[in-house]
Motif scaffolding. Structure first.
Motif, PDB file in Angstrom:
ATOM      1  N   MET A 249       0.839  -1.173   0.000  1.00 36.15           N
ATOM      2  CA  MET A 249       0.000   0.000   0.000  1.00 36.15           C
ATOM      3  C   MET A 249       0.889   1.244   0.000  1.00 36.15           C
ATOM      4  O   MET A 249       1.809   1.358   0.791  1.00 36.15           O
ATOM      5  N   LYS A 250       0.606   2.165  -0.881  1.00 36.02           N
ATOM      6  CA  LYS A 250       1.370   3.415  -0.952  1.00 36.02           C
ATOM      7  C   LYS A 250       0.720   4.442  -0.039  1.00 36.02           C
ATOM      8  O   LYS A 250      -0.482   4.662  -0.100  1.00 36.02           O
ATOM      9  N   LYS A 251       1.566   5.066   0.800  1.00 35.44           N
ATOM     10  CA  LYS A 251       1.068   6.071   1.741  1.00 35.44           C
ATOM     11  C   LYS A 251       1.472   7.459   1.262  1.00 35.44           C
ATOM     12  O   LYS A 251       2.621   7.698   0.918  1.00 35.44           O
ATOM     13  N   PHE A 252       0.507   8.351   1.274  1.00 31.53           N
ATOM     14  CA  PHE A 252       0.714   9.733   0.884  1.00 31.53           C
ATOM     15  C   PHE A 252       0.403  10.626   2.079  1.00 31.53           C
ATOM     16  O   PHE A 252      -0.496  10.331   2.856  1.00 31.53           O
ATOM     17  N   ILE A 253       1.145  11.722   2.196  1.00 32.70           N
ATOM     18  CA  ILE A 253       0.816  12.745   3.179  1.00 32.70           C
ATOM     19  C   ILE A 253       0.756  14.070   2.441  1.00 32.70           C
ATOM     20  O   ILE A 253       1.623  14.384   1.627  1.00 32.70           O
ATOM     21  N   ILE A 254      -0.315  14.802   2.705  1.00 33.85           N
ATOM     22  CA  ILE A 254      -0.542  16.078   2.034  1.00 33.85           C
ATOM     23  C   ILE A 254      -0.726  17.150   3.102  1.00 33.85           C
ATOM     24  O   ILE A 254      -1.535  16.990   4.017  1.00 33.85           O
ATOM     25  N   PHE A 255       0.030  18.223   2.970  1.00 30.45           N
ATOM     26  CA  PHE A 255      -0.067  19.346   3.893  1.00 30.45           C
ATOM     27  C   PHE A 255      -0.871  20.464   3.238  1.00 30.45           C
ATOM     28  O   PHE A 255      -0.517  20.944   2.165  1.00 30.45           O
ATOM     29  N   ARG A 256      -1.939  20.878   3.898  1.00 27.62           N
ATOM     30  CA  ARG A 256      -2.723  22.038   3.459  1.00 27.62           C
ATOM     31  C   ARG A 256      -3.317  22.662   4.720  1.00 27.62           C
ATOM     32  O   ARG A 256      -4.440  22.382   5.092  1.00 27.62           O
ATOM     33  N   THR A 257      -2.520  23.484   5.373  1.00 29.52           N
ATOM     34  CA  THR A 257      -2.880  23.998   6.699  1.00 29.52           C
ATOM     35  C   THR A 257      -3.401  25.430   6.664  1.00 29.52           C
ATOM     36  O   THR A 257      -3.238  26.175   7.615  1.00 29.52           O
ATOM     37  N   ASP A 258      -4.043  25.799   5.561  1.00 25.99           N
ATOM     38  CA  ASP A 258      -4.574  27.155   5.480  1.00 25.99           C
ATOM     39  C   ASP A 258      -6.097  27.120   5.418  1.00 25.99           C
ATOM     40  O   ASP A 258      -6.710  26.229   5.975  1.00 25.99           O
ATOM     41  N   ARG A 259      -6.698  28.023   4.770  1.00 31.75           N
ATOM     42  CA  ARG A 259      -8.149  28.220   4.793  1.00 31.75           C
ATOM     43  C   ARG A 259      -8.930  27.197   3.963  1.00 31.75           C
ATOM     44  O   ARG A 259      -8.371  26.446   3.188  1.00 31.75           O
ATOM     45  N   LEU A 260     -10.245  27.227   4.132  1.00 29.37           N
ATOM     46  CA  LEU A 260     -11.161  26.264   3.526  1.00 29.37           C
ATOM     47  C   LEU A 260     -11.087  26.266   1.996  1.00 29.37           C
ATOM     48  O   LEU A 260     -10.978  25.214   1.378  1.00 29.37           O
ATOM     49  N   GLY A 261     -11.134  27.410   1.384  1.00 29.98           N
ATOM     50  CA  GLY A 261     -11.097  27.474  -0.082  1.00 29.98           C
ATOM     51  C   GLY A 261      -9.831  26.867  -0.644  1.00 29.98           C
ATOM     52  O   GLY A 261      -9.858  26.204  -1.682  1.00 29.98           O
ATOM     53  N   ASP A 262      -8.715  27.077   0.047  1.00 23.92           N
ATOM     54  CA  ASP A 262      -7.445  26.508  -0.400  1.00 23.92           C
ATOM     55  C   ASP A 262      -7.468  24.986  -0.314  1.00 23.92           C
ATOM     56  O   ASP A 262      -6.902  24.307  -1.163  1.00 23.92           O
ATOM     57  N   PHE A 263      -8.129  24.448   0.695  1.00 22.56           N
ATOM     58  CA  PHE A 263      -8.266  22.997   0.791  1.00 22.56           C
ATOM     59  C   PHE A 263      -9.130  22.469  -0.357  1.00 22.56           C
ATOM     60  O   PHE A 263      -8.805  21.457  -0.975  1.00 22.56           O
ATOM     61  N   LEU A 264     -10.221  23.137  -0.640  1.00 20.53           N
ATOM     62  CA  LEU A 264     -11.128  22.670  -1.691  1.00 20.53           C
ATOM     63  C   LEU A 264     -10.431  22.599  -3.049  1.00 20.53           C
ATOM     64  O   LEU A 264     -10.746  21.743  -3.861  1.00 20.53           O
ATOM     65  N   ILE A 265      -9.477  23.479  -3.279  1.00 23.71           N
ATOM     66  CA  ILE A 265      -8.737  23.484  -4.546  1.00 23.71           C
ATOM     67  C   ILE A 265      -7.975  22.177  -4.760  1.00 23.71           C
ATOM     68  O   ILE A 265      -7.873  21.684  -5.878  1.00 23.71           O
ATOM     69  N   ILE A 266      -7.460  21.590  -3.682  1.00 27.25           N
ATOM     70  CA  ILE A 266      -6.635  20.380  -3.835  1.00 27.25           C
ATOM     71  C   ILE A 266      -7.425  19.074  -3.780  1.00 27.25           C
ATOM     72  O   ILE A 266      -6.852  18.009  -3.927  1.00 27.25           O
ATOM     73  N   THR A 267      -8.731  19.145  -3.601  1.00 27.92           N
ATOM     74  CA  THR A 267      -9.506  17.895  -3.535  1.00 27.92           C
ATOM     75  C   THR A 267      -9.414  17.103  -4.836  1.00 27.92           C
ATOM     76  O   THR A 267      -9.461  15.880  -4.815  1.00 27.92           O
ATOM     77  N   ASN A 268      -9.255  17.782  -5.962  1.00 31.35           N
ATOM     78  CA  ASN A 268      -9.080  17.061  -7.233  1.00 31.35           C
ATOM     79  C   ASN A 268      -7.757  16.299  -7.266  1.00 31.35           C
ATOM     80  O   ASN A 268      -7.675  15.217  -7.846  1.00 31.35           O
ATOM     81  N   ILE A 269      -6.728  16.856  -6.658  1.00 33.80           N
ATOM     82  CA  ILE A 269      -5.437  16.164  -6.573  1.00 33.80           C
ATOM     83  C   ILE A 269      -5.585  14.908  -5.729  1.00 33.80           C
ATOM     84  O   ILE A 269      -5.099  13.834  -6.105  1.00 33.80           O
ATOM     85  N   ILE A 270      -6.271  15.030  -4.610  1.00 33.67           N
ATOM     86  CA  ILE A 270      -6.481  13.877  -3.724  1.00 33.67           C
ATOM     87  C   ILE A 270      -7.278  12.799  -4.445  1.00 33.67           C
ATOM     88  O   ILE A 270      -6.935  11.616  -4.394  1.00 33.67           O
ATOM     89  N   LYS A 271      -8.333  13.205  -5.140  1.00 35.20           N
ATOM     90  CA  LYS A 271      -9.142  12.239  -5.886  1.00 35.20           C
ATOM     91  C   LYS A 271      -8.317  11.562  -6.980  1.00 35.20           C
ATOM     92  O   LYS A 271      -8.431  10.352  -7.188  1.00 35.20           O
ATOM     93  N   ALA A 272      -7.462  12.310  -7.661  1.00 31.65           N
ATOM     94  CA  ALA A 272      -6.619  11.737  -8.713  1.00 31.65           C
ATOM     95  C   ALA A 272      -5.648  10.706  -8.140  1.00 31.65           C
ATOM     96  O   ALA A 272      -5.402   9.663  -8.762  1.00 31.65           O
ATOM     97  N   ILE A 273      -5.113  10.982  -6.958  1.00 37.24           N
ATOM     98  CA  ILE A 273      -4.224  10.016  -6.300  1.00 37.24           C
ATOM     99  C   ILE A 273      -4.991   8.738  -5.982  1.00 37.24           C
ATOM    100  O   ILE A 273      -4.520   7.624  -6.252  1.00 37.24           O
TER     101      ILE A 273
END
Length: 120
Positions: free
Chosen positions: A1-25
């Motif tokens: 199993m491949k483990k990924f860690i993603i850091f996004r410690t800022d505001r809500l809108g900034d997190f929503l932007i990266i949800t496509n990256i998470i889904k692609a992974i």
């Protein structure tokens, strides 16, 4: 199993932007485990994402002891890939010292110029 860690410690809108990256992974690595280090602002929404397996909340207002505890928790796992996508100092610090086969990060450099109007 491949483990990924993603850091996004800022505001809500900034997190929503990266949800496509998470889904692609998750789409590419079906059996992957994704840990997201997020801010208290994102906590409620992050917990509703089924594609995120583990959530670590990092609050920049936390005490030094709490920040060290979070760092130790992050450091104890070997990750396939680490993504520091917020350019924050804690995220870049943790990304630098954790164990991962691949590490990616963003760092911002801001330059401010002050202009003064002079009457002649």
């Amino acid at each position: 199993m491949k483990k990924f860690i993603i850091f996004r410690t800022d505001r809500l809108g900034d997190f929503l932007i990266i949800t496509n990256i998470i889904k692609a992974i998750k789409d590419k690595y079906k059996n992957s485990h994704i840990t997201l280090v997020g801010s208290p602002y994102n906590k409620k929404i992050i917990n509703n994402y089924e594609i995120i397996d583990k959530v670590i909340i990092y609050d920049k207002k936390s005490s030094l002891f709490e920040k060290i505890s979070i760092f130790k928790e992050i450091k104890k796992t070997f990750y396939y890939c680490s993504l520091s996508l917020d350019g924050k100092s804690f995220s870049n610090f943790a990304n630098f010292f954790l164990s991962a086969q691949f590490k990616y990060g963003i760092s911002y450099l801001f330059k401010f110029f002050f202009f003064q109007m002079v009457k002649t």
